[in-house]
Design a protein around this motif. Structure first.
Motif, PDB file in Angstrom:
ATOM      1  N   GLU A 160       0.832  -1.197   0.000  1.00  0.00           N
ATOM      2  CA  GLU A 160       0.000   0.000   0.000  1.00  0.00           C
ATOM      3  C   GLU A 160       0.870   1.252   0.000  1.00  0.00           C
ATOM      4  O   GLU A 160       1.935   1.300   0.615  1.00  0.00           O
ATOM      5  N   TYR A 161       0.409   2.244  -0.714  1.00  0.00           N
ATOM      6  CA  TYR A 161       1.099   3.531  -0.795  1.00  0.00           C
ATOM      7  C   TYR A 161       0.588   4.431   0.320  1.00  0.00           C
ATOM      8  O   TYR A 161      -0.614   4.638   0.458  1.00  0.00           O
ATOM      9  N   VAL A 162       1.500   4.928   1.153  1.00  0.00           N
ATOM     10  CA  VAL A 162       1.154   5.828   2.249  1.00  0.00           C
ATOM     11  C   VAL A 162       1.693   7.203   1.895  1.00  0.00           C
ATOM     12  O   VAL A 162       2.902   7.455   1.973  1.00  0.00           O
ATOM     13  N   ALA A 163       0.809   8.095   1.492  1.00  0.00           N
ATOM     14  CA  ALA A 163       1.226   9.394   0.955  1.00  0.00           C
ATOM     15  C   ALA A 163       1.947  10.252   1.979  1.00  0.00           C
ATOM     16  O   ALA A 163       2.808  11.068   1.639  1.00  0.00           O
ATOM     17  N   LEU A 213       7.659  13.404   9.617  1.00  0.00           N
ATOM     18  CA  LEU A 213       6.884  13.997  10.707  1.00  0.00           C
ATOM     19  C   LEU A 213       7.809  14.616  11.747  1.00  0.00           C
ATOM     20  O   LEU A 213       7.570  15.723  12.235  1.00  0.00           O
ATOM     21  N   ALA A 214       8.898  13.917  12.081  1.00  0.00           N
ATOM     22  CA  ALA A 214       9.848  14.439  13.065  1.00  0.00           C
ATOM     23  C   ALA A 214      10.516  15.710  12.550  1.00  0.00           C
ATOM     24  O   ALA A 214      10.671  16.691  13.293  1.00  0.00           O
ATOM     25  N   ALA A 215      10.907  15.699  11.280  1.00  0.00           N
ATOM     26  CA  ALA A 215      11.568  16.873  10.699  1.00  0.00           C
ATOM     27  C   ALA A 215      10.643  18.083  10.684  1.00  0.00           C
ATOM     28  O   ALA A 215      11.094  19.224  10.846  1.00  0.00           O
ATOM     29  N   ALA A 216       9.354  17.855  10.499  1.00  0.00           N
ATOM     30  CA  ALA A 216       8.398  18.967  10.452  1.00  0.00           C
ATOM     31  C   ALA A 216       8.330  19.701  11.785  1.00  0.00           C
ATOM     32  O   ALA A 216       8.093  20.907  11.833  1.00  0.00           O
ATOM     33  N   HIS A 217       8.553  18.966  12.880  1.00  0.00           N
ATOM     34  CA  HIS A 217       8.483  19.588  14.207  1.00  0.00           C
ATOM     35  C   HIS A 217       9.818  20.182  14.633  1.00  0.00           C
ATOM     36  O   HIS A 217       9.878  20.908  15.633  1.00  0.00           O
ATOM     37  N   LYS A 218      10.888  19.840  13.924  1.00  0.00           N
ATOM     38  CA  LYS A 218      12.232  20.383  14.155  1.00  0.00           C
ATOM     39  C   LYS A 218      12.806  19.998  15.509  1.00  0.00           C
ATOM     40  O   LYS A 218      13.880  19.426  15.592  1.00  0.00           O
ATOM     41  N   ASP A 272      14.729  -4.055  12.504  1.00  0.00           N
ATOM     42  CA  ASP A 272      15.145  -2.761  11.925  1.00  0.00           C
ATOM     43  C   ASP A 272      14.040  -1.722  12.081  1.00  0.00           C
ATOM     44  O   ASP A 272      13.648  -1.068  11.116  1.00  0.00           O
ATOM     45  N   VAL A 273      13.539  -1.566  13.308  1.00  0.00           N
ATOM     46  CA  VAL A 273      12.494  -0.569  13.569  1.00  0.00           C
ATOM     47  C   VAL A 273      13.170   0.784  13.718  1.00  0.00           C
ATOM     48  O   VAL A 273      13.897   1.036  14.679  1.00  0.00           O
ATOM     49  N   THR A 274      12.965   1.669  12.749  1.00  0.00           N
ATOM     50  CA  THR A 274      13.584   2.993  12.727  1.00  0.00           C
ATOM     51  C   THR A 274      12.553   4.028  12.302  1.00  0.00           C
ATOM     52  O   THR A 274      11.438   3.681  11.889  1.00  0.00           O
ATOM     53  N   LEU A 275      12.930   5.293  12.359  1.00  0.00           N
ATOM     54  CA  LEU A 275      12.044   6.352  11.868  1.00  0.00           C
ATOM     55  C   LEU A 275      11.667   6.130  10.411  1.00  0.00           C
ATOM     56  O   LEU A 275      10.524   6.355   9.999  1.00  0.00           O
ATOM     57  N   ALA A 276      12.629   5.674   9.606  1.00  0.00           N
ATOM     58  CA  ALA A 276      12.396   5.510   8.171  1.00  0.00           C
ATOM     59  C   ALA A 276      11.448   4.368   7.871  1.00  0.00           C
ATOM     60  O   ALA A 276      10.812   4.346   6.807  1.00  0.00           O
ATOM     61  N   ASN A 277      11.332   3.407   8.785  1.00  0.00           N
ATOM     62  CA  ASN A 277      10.527   2.218   8.535  1.00  0.00           C
ATOM     63  C   ASN A 277       9.167   2.254   9.220  1.00  0.00           C
ATOM     64  O   ASN A 277       8.500   1.226   9.340  1.00  0.00           O
ATOM     65  N   VAL A 278       8.771   3.444   9.667  1.00  0.00           N
ATOM     66  CA  VAL A 278       7.432   3.643  10.218  1.00  0.00           C
ATOM     67  C   VAL A 278       6.740   4.700   9.362  1.00  0.00           C
ATOM     68  O   VAL A 278       7.243   5.816   9.229  1.00  0.00           O
ATOM     69  N   LEU A 279       5.615   4.331   8.764  1.00  0.00           N
ATOM     70  CA  LEU A 279       4.893   5.220   7.863  1.00  0.00           C
ATOM     71  C   LEU A 279       3.686   5.825   8.579  1.00  0.00           C
ATOM     72  O   LEU A 279       3.010   5.146   9.359  1.00  0.00           O
ATOM     73  N   ILE A 280       3.412   7.101   8.298  1.00  0.00           N
ATOM     74  CA  ILE A 280       2.325   7.830   8.956  1.00  0.00           C
ATOM     75  C   ILE A 280       1.286   8.218   7.912  1.00  0.00           C
ATOM     76  O   ILE A 280       1.547   9.026   7.023  1.00  0.00           O
ATOM     77  N   MET A 330      -5.182   9.349  12.470  1.00  0.00           N
ATOM     78  CA  MET A 330      -3.843   8.882  12.116  1.00  0.00           C
ATOM     79  C   MET A 330      -3.743   7.365  12.192  1.00  0.00           C
ATOM     80  O   MET A 330      -4.258   6.746  13.130  1.00  0.00           O
ATOM     81  N   ARG A 331      -3.108   6.775  11.189  1.00  0.00           N
ATOM     82  CA  ARG A 331      -2.844   5.328  11.227  1.00  0.00           C
ATOM     83  C   ARG A 331      -1.377   5.098  10.892  1.00  0.00           C
ATOM     84  O   ARG A 331      -0.911   5.427   9.806  1.00  0.00           O
ATOM     85  N   VAL A 332      -0.670   4.533  11.853  1.00  0.00           N
ATOM     86  CA  VAL A 332       0.752   4.224  11.715  1.00  0.00           C
ATOM     87  C   VAL A 332       0.892   2.828  11.131  1.00  0.00           C
ATOM     88  O   VAL A 332       0.171   1.909  11.517  1.00  0.00           O
ATOM     89  N   ARG A 333       1.820   2.682  10.172  1.00  0.00           N
ATOM     90  CA  ARG A 333       2.099   1.355   9.616  1.00  0.00           C
ATOM     91  C   ARG A 333       3.582   1.055   9.769  1.00  0.00           C
ATOM     92  O   ARG A 333       4.435   1.858   9.381  1.00  0.00           O
ATOM     93  N   VAL A 334       3.883  -0.103  10.338  1.00  0.00           N
ATOM     94  CA  VAL A 334       5.265  -0.586  10.368  1.00  0.00           C
ATOM     95  C   VAL A 334       5.556  -1.195   9.009  1.00  0.00           C
ATOM     96  O   VAL A 334       4.794  -2.032   8.511  1.00  0.00           O
ATOM     97  N   SER A 335       6.661  -0.776   8.399  1.00  0.00           N
ATOM     98  CA  SER A 335       6.996  -1.263   7.060  1.00  0.00           C
ATOM     99  C   SER A 335       8.384  -1.872   7.061  1.00  0.00           C
ATOM    100  O   SER A 335       9.049  -1.960   8.100  1.00  0.00           O
ATOM    101  N   ASP A 336       8.827  -2.263   5.880  1.00  0.00           N
ATOM    102  CA  ASP A 336      10.189  -2.720   5.637  1.00  0.00           C
ATOM    103  C   ASP A 336      10.597  -3.848   6.566  1.00  0.00           C
ATOM    104  O   ASP A 336      11.518  -3.720   7.379  1.00  0.00           O
TER     105      ASP A 336
END
Length: 373
Positions: A93-96, A103-108, A141-149, A156-162
């Protein structure tokens, strides 16, 4: 240069649209399926034989057994001919909204406490399904990059990916071999003592600590990201509330428990972590409703807020890209049959800007329900 580019045809029904990201082992593209619309495709980069392709597609087979709203859905797995030869791929599934990195970068600096707690709860809920397998499946390998928002009709629905490093643990020891991303790696993994469900829990704790404090646990200011070493675990770990006065005592306790150096002292699986987070949420809800609370939540029964100043941080104006995405979404939503595309654009916008999240999240949720207002 990616193996496939925009316009390349993967199959009779699947065409490459644009790249979404790239790692050491794979590249990810947005693709359009002729009948099913947007999907994401993970294309393995370093596969030379059919046997290796099948081994790399183990991720796809693992994912297909784990049906859960907090795990990215898998659609298809196959091989495709590229200029470099045959490569394995799978579509999901594509998570836009993109990854938790965005999300983390947006909050600085620091992500709001309640948002972090919700992200933690949903990550833990997804991982719990994997950990509950017999033998358990550990992500590794649970990291920021492998969690989709992303966002659906309920919010909000979080998906664990990768699950590319995911592996079934040994049925007797419940351990798997050590791999993963160094900064999120548990101490026992660094000692080559194997990866367990508790090691995945550590990684969730690292994510939570980083989002709440804008610093990695056990990591001193001024050090380079690449300087992570085992010696850092000799330092005392300050609770997140030392850096962020929004964090209540229960959330402090839960995050610190995930970062216990001895895996025997951590929540044994993600299910225990998810249960603790839900108990905290119920305690806060009860306190907000004026229900007496004799627990250890550290919140005020009158307000449901943690002790200390409850000041709201100023929200920065949206970036030009986020503003443009939101404007395009609002315009597109007025066109018949374009509500899904509008929601995808707004999903990207709200994850790029806390300001736009505050302003348009409720509208996005309605759009995901098919309601245009």
């Amino acid at each position: 240069m990616t193996l496939l580019v925009s316009g390349d045809r993967v199959s009779d029904t699947l065409v490459i649209d644009r790249p979404l990201g790239e790692g050491a082992f794979a590249e990810v593209h947005r693709v359009r399926h002729e009948y099913l619309g947007w999907q994401a495709m993970k294309l393995f980069k370093r596969v030379a034989s059919l046997e290796e392709t099948r081994r790399m597609l183990d991720e796809a087979r693992l994912l297909s057994t784990l049906g859960h709203p907090n795990i990215v859905r898998l659609f298809d797995a196959n091989t495709v001919r590229t200029p470099e030869g045959l490569r394995g791929f799978f579509t999901m599934e594509y998570v836009a909204g993109g990854s938790l990195e965005r999300l983390a970068a947006a909050h600085k600096s620091m992500v709001p406490r309640d948002l972090v707690a919700e992200v933690m709860t949903q990550i833990a809920s997804g991982l719990a399904v994997a950990h509950d397998q017999d033998p358990p499946i550990v992500h590794r390998d649970v990291t920021l990059a492998n969690v989709l928002i992303g966002y659906d009709g309920s919010g909000m629905r979080v998906r664990v990916s990768d699950f590319g490093l995911a592996k079934r643990a040994d049925p007797f020891t419940h351990l798997a071999s050590a791999q993963g991303t160094y900064a999120f790696m548990a101490p026992e993994v660094m000692r080559n003592q194997g990866y367990s469900c508790a090691s995945d829990v550590w990684s969730v704790g690292v994510i939570a600590y980083l989002l709440l404090t804008n610093r990695f646990p056990f990591h001193q200011g001024g050090e380079e990201f690449s300087s992570f070493s085992f010696g850092r675990f000799n330092r005392s770990l300050l609770p997140p509330s030392s850096y962020n006065d929004e964090v209540d005592a229960d959330l402090d306790r839960i995050v610190l428990a995930t970062l216990e150096l001895d895996p025997q002292n951590r929540p044994a699986t993600a299910q225990f972590l998810a249960d603790a987070l839900r108990e905290r949420a119920e305690s806060l809800a009860g306190a907000a409703a004026g229900v007496p609370n004799s627990g250890t939540s550290g919140v005020s029964p009158a307000t449901g807020e943690p002790p200390g100043p409850a000041t709201r941080r100023p929200v920065r104006p949206p970036t030009e890209r986020a503003r443009r995405l939101a404007e395009e979404a609002l315009a597109l939503a007025r066109s018949p049959g374009e509500l899904d595309r509008a929601a995808d654009l707004m999903e990207e916008a709200v994850n790029l800007s806390p300001y736009l999240r505050d302003r348009y999240l409720s509208k996005l949720t309605l759009w995901r329900r098919g309601v245009m207002m």
